[in-house]
Write an enzyme that holds these catalytic residues in place. Structure first.
Site, mmCIF file in Angstrom:
data_model
loop_
_atom_site.group_PDB
_atom_site.id
_atom_site.type_symbol
_atom_site.label_atom_id
_atom_site.label_comp_id
_atom_site.label_asym_id
_atom_site.label_seq_id
_atom_site.Cartn_x
_atom_site.Cartn_y
_atom_site.Cartn_z
ATOM 1 C CE LYS A 1 43.741 3.676 33.918
ATOM 2 N NZ LYS A 1 42.949 3.527 34.283
HETATM 3 P P1 NAD Z 1 49.230 -3.757 26.616
HETATM 4 O O1 NAD Z 1 49.909 -2.645 27.062
HETATM 5 O O2 NAD Z 1 49.246 -5.418 27.347
HETATM 6 O O3 NAD Z 1 48.495 -4.603 25.074
HETATM 7 C C1 NAD Z 1 48.131 -2.874 24.625
HETATM 8 C C2 NAD Z 1 48.423 -3.700 23.349
HETATM 9 O O4 NAD Z 1 47.880 -2.518 22.067
HETATM 10 C C3 NAD Z 1 49.883 -3.713 22.635
HETATM 11 O O5 NAD Z 1 49.883 -5.480 21.569
HETATM 12 C C4 NAD Z 1 50.426 -3.422 21.819
HETATM 13 O O6 NAD Z 1 51.288 -3.172 20.813
HETATM 14 C C5 NAD Z 1 48.817 -2.802 21.173
HETATM 15 N N1 NAD Z 1 48.599 -0.600 20.012
HETATM 16 C C6 NAD Z 1 49.430 -0.230 20.989
HETATM 17 N N2 NAD Z 1 49.103 0.492 19.921
HETATM 18 C C7 NAD Z 1 48.785 0.382 18.616
HETATM 19 C C8 NAD Z 1 48.073 0.639 17.499
HETATM 20 N N3 NAD Z 1 47.528 1.731 16.675
HETATM 21 N N4 NAD Z 1 47.486 0.004 16.420
HETATM 22 C C9 NAD Z 1 46.998 -1.963 17.253
HETATM 23 N N5 NAD Z 1 47.609 -1.922 18.780
HETATM 24 C C10 NAD Z 1 48.015 -0.845 19.121
HETATM 25 O O7 NAD Z 1 47.597 -3.293 27.626
HETATM 26 P P2 NAD Z 1 46.096 -3.570 28.260
HETATM 27 O O8 NAD Z 1 46.671 -3.816 29.387
HETATM 28 O O9 NAD Z 1 45.627 -4.595 27.140
HETATM 29 O O10 NAD Z 1 45.241 -2.393 27.877
HETATM 30 C C11 NAD Z 1 44.954 -2.381 26.309
HETATM 31 C C12 NAD Z 1 43.913 -0.930 27.052
HETATM 32 O O11 NAD Z 1 42.549 -1.952 27.763
HETATM 33 C C13 NAD Z 1 43.933 0.100 27.113
HETATM 34 O O12 NAD Z 1 43.624 0.807 26.727
HETATM 35 C C14 NAD Z 1 43.612 -0.178 28.874
HETATM 36 O O13 NAD Z 1 43.572 1.226 29.253
HETATM 37 C C15 NAD Z 1 42.494 -0.926 28.737
HETATM 38 N N6 NAD Z 1 41.775 -1.834 29.807
HETATM 39 C C16 NAD Z 1 43.385 -2.413 30.423
HETATM 40 C C17 NAD Z 1 42.857 -3.415 32.092
HETATM 41 C C18 NAD Z 1 43.812 -4.258 32.269
HETATM 42 O O14 NAD Z 1 43.492 -5.542 33.490
HETATM 43 N N7 NAD Z 1 44.741 -4.820 31.387
HETATM 44 C C19 NAD Z 1 41.475 -2.904 32.502
HETATM 45 C C20 NAD Z 1 40.839 -2.269 32.060
HETATM 46 C C21 NAD Z 1 40.705 -1.273 30.667
#
Ligand code: NAD
Length: 418
Positions: free
Chosen positions: A106
């Site tokens: 990562k």
């Molecule tokens: P993203 O940036 O697209 O979305 C994150 C969202 O969370 C945003 O809308 C933000 O406003 C919101 N947010 C942040 N803090 C917040 C809070 N305190 N309360 C409510 N909402 C809040 O990110 P993503 O890619 O969707 O990733 C989200 C999670 O999923 C992370 O933990 C990431 O590691 C995990 N993840 C993502 C992927 C992927 O392919 N995108 C894969 C595996 C894991």
């Protein structure tokens, strides 16, 4: 005194708990919970006004016993060495749980990308690509997207690597745009595995998905797509949130309409189809059947866990529950579908992308989705089997038992050397 909010300590506790049930030696447990190497670097980049700024950046390569290090790159002010180490460790066991031939890595840069122009973001990304270039490679370490990075950043990373190496190497990074060698289905993949594991959990609990109310914390890539796909299955999405706040409608929100609103305004708060606005904490503790934390780590701690009423929690985010929260849920009826399974769709379709890049033969979206479904459904069944056969305390522990056994088989096959 362990720090409940240190993600690396949470990760180590999760692995240790399962490794102890497998009666592994202390030295082996130390190996399973320690990264092989962490690159810490400082990127000095020229901003649009000609001034210089230096950014802290990391790449952690945790374990490659099962294949090349694999894991995304996060742009966020909270990125620290400890967080990157934890996220890279979770990748090891996620890839093993879903059974794809990768280890875990990562990376991240500690800054708020929202405060920089597109040209500045490009220079920061290219500086990062140059810094990690000596330690990455198509068969060595393959970055991908994570919070606040996506196709645009992956395309820059690939282009920088290929230019400096004077070669074509689309498999150096995954999550690219389709024209740059990306895969159909990659953007939706994480939300899709969240939907699939939620569907499997409902079946496991004899619950009708059409009679299931859902709250989603974090309406980004993972959360908004999971909400839409669950809505397609007939579930009722009653509340969603982002960093602007939370919205609620007891009859169900239209996830597509909410996403259109967020795309226009940058937030879910203010959406006209909501009955009520809630605080982020109210969303997490509301009376709902299925809760999907899809934002960041430590969303639910011990204190908040006492008030959570959902029957099932599907962890779309990485590490959304602290160890304190895990202890509370272990003593309750709440079933947790762990992050290393629930959000594994992203890395799984990244693996499919890498396979397609290497074969130079591209799959249809239907093929991507059906291959993903097979792996997710199999891994869910393996978790349930391990839960029963090992008498595991939680489904998280059960999934780690499956994953650790796979990592250990690879390690024992190769042995420790020198
Ligand atoms: P993203 O940036 O697209 O979305 C994150 C969202 O969370 C945003 O809308 C933000 O406003 C919101 N947010 C942040 N803090 C917040 C809070 N305190 N309360 C409510 N909402 C809040 O990110 P993503 O890619 O969707 O990733 C989200 C999670 O999923 C992370 O933990 C990431 O590691 C995990 N993840 C993502 C992927 C992927 O392919 N995108 C894969 C595996 C894991």
């Amino acid at each position: 005194m362990p720090d409940e909010t240190n993600p690396f300590e949470n990760f180590q506790t999760q692995v240790k708990t399962a490794a102890e049930r497998l009666e592994l030696d202390d030295g082996v447990i130390e190996y399973l919970t320690t990264p092989e190497r962490v690159l810490e670097t400082n990127l000095t980049v020229e901003l649009d006004d000609g001034s210089l700024e230096t950014f802290e950046a990391y790449r952690s390569q945790f374990n490659d016993a099962r294949g090349p290090y694999k894991g995304g790159i996060r742009y966020h002010p909270w990125v620290t060495r400890e967080e990157v180490k934890a996220l890279s460790g979770w990748m090891v066991y996620k890839c093993a749980a879903i059974n794809i031939p990768y280890g875990g890595g990562k990376g991240g840069i500690s800054f708020d990308p929202g405060e920089y122009s597109e040209t500045e973001l490009e220079r920061i990304t290219r500086a990062y690509a140059e810094a990690i270039r000596p330690i990455i490679g198509v068969d060595r370490d393959i970055p991908g997207p994570d919070v606040n990075t996506g196709q645009r950043e992956m395309n820059w990373l690939k282009d920088t690597y290929e230019t400096l190496e004077n070669t074509g190497a689309p498999g150096i990074v995954t999550g690219k745009g389709l024209e740059s060698g990306g895969s159909e289905g990659r953007v939706e993949a994480t939300g899709r595995s969240v939907m699939l594991t939620a569907r499997e959990a409902c079946e496991y609990l004899d619950r009708d998905i059409e009679d299931t109310s859902v709250a989603v914390q974090g309406y980004g890539n993972a959360g908004s797509i999971a909400a839409r796909l669950l809505d397609d299955l007939g579930a009722r999405i009653v509340a969603v949130s982002d960093s602007s706040g939370a919205i609620y409608n007891s009859d169900g929100l239209d996830p597509r309409d909410v996403l259109d609103f967020k795309s226009e305004t940058g937030q879910v708060a203010g959406y006209s189809g909501a009955d009520e606005e809630l605080s982020g904490e109210e969303l997490l503790t509301m009376d709902v059947d299925l809760l999907i934390p899809a934002a960041l780590e430590n969303a639910i701690d011990r204190r908040l866990a006492e008030d959570v009423s959902a029957e099932v929690i599907v962890e779309a985010a990485n590490g959304p529950l602290t160890t304190g929260a895990d202890e509370v849920f272990a003593d309750s009826e709440t079933v947790i579908v762990p992050d290393i399974l629930a959000n594994a769709g992203g890395v799984t379709v990244s693996y499919f992308e890498w396979v397609q890049n290497r074969q130079q033969f591209y799959w249809s979206e239907e093929k991507v989705n059906s291959e993903l479904e097979v792996l997710v459904v199999d891994a869910f069944a393996e978790m349930v089997d391990a839960y029963e056969s090992h008498d595991a305390a939680t489904h998280r522990e059960a999934m780690y038992l499956v994953a650790i056994e796979r990592v250990m088989k690879a390690v024992e096959g190769g042995g420790f050397w020198p």
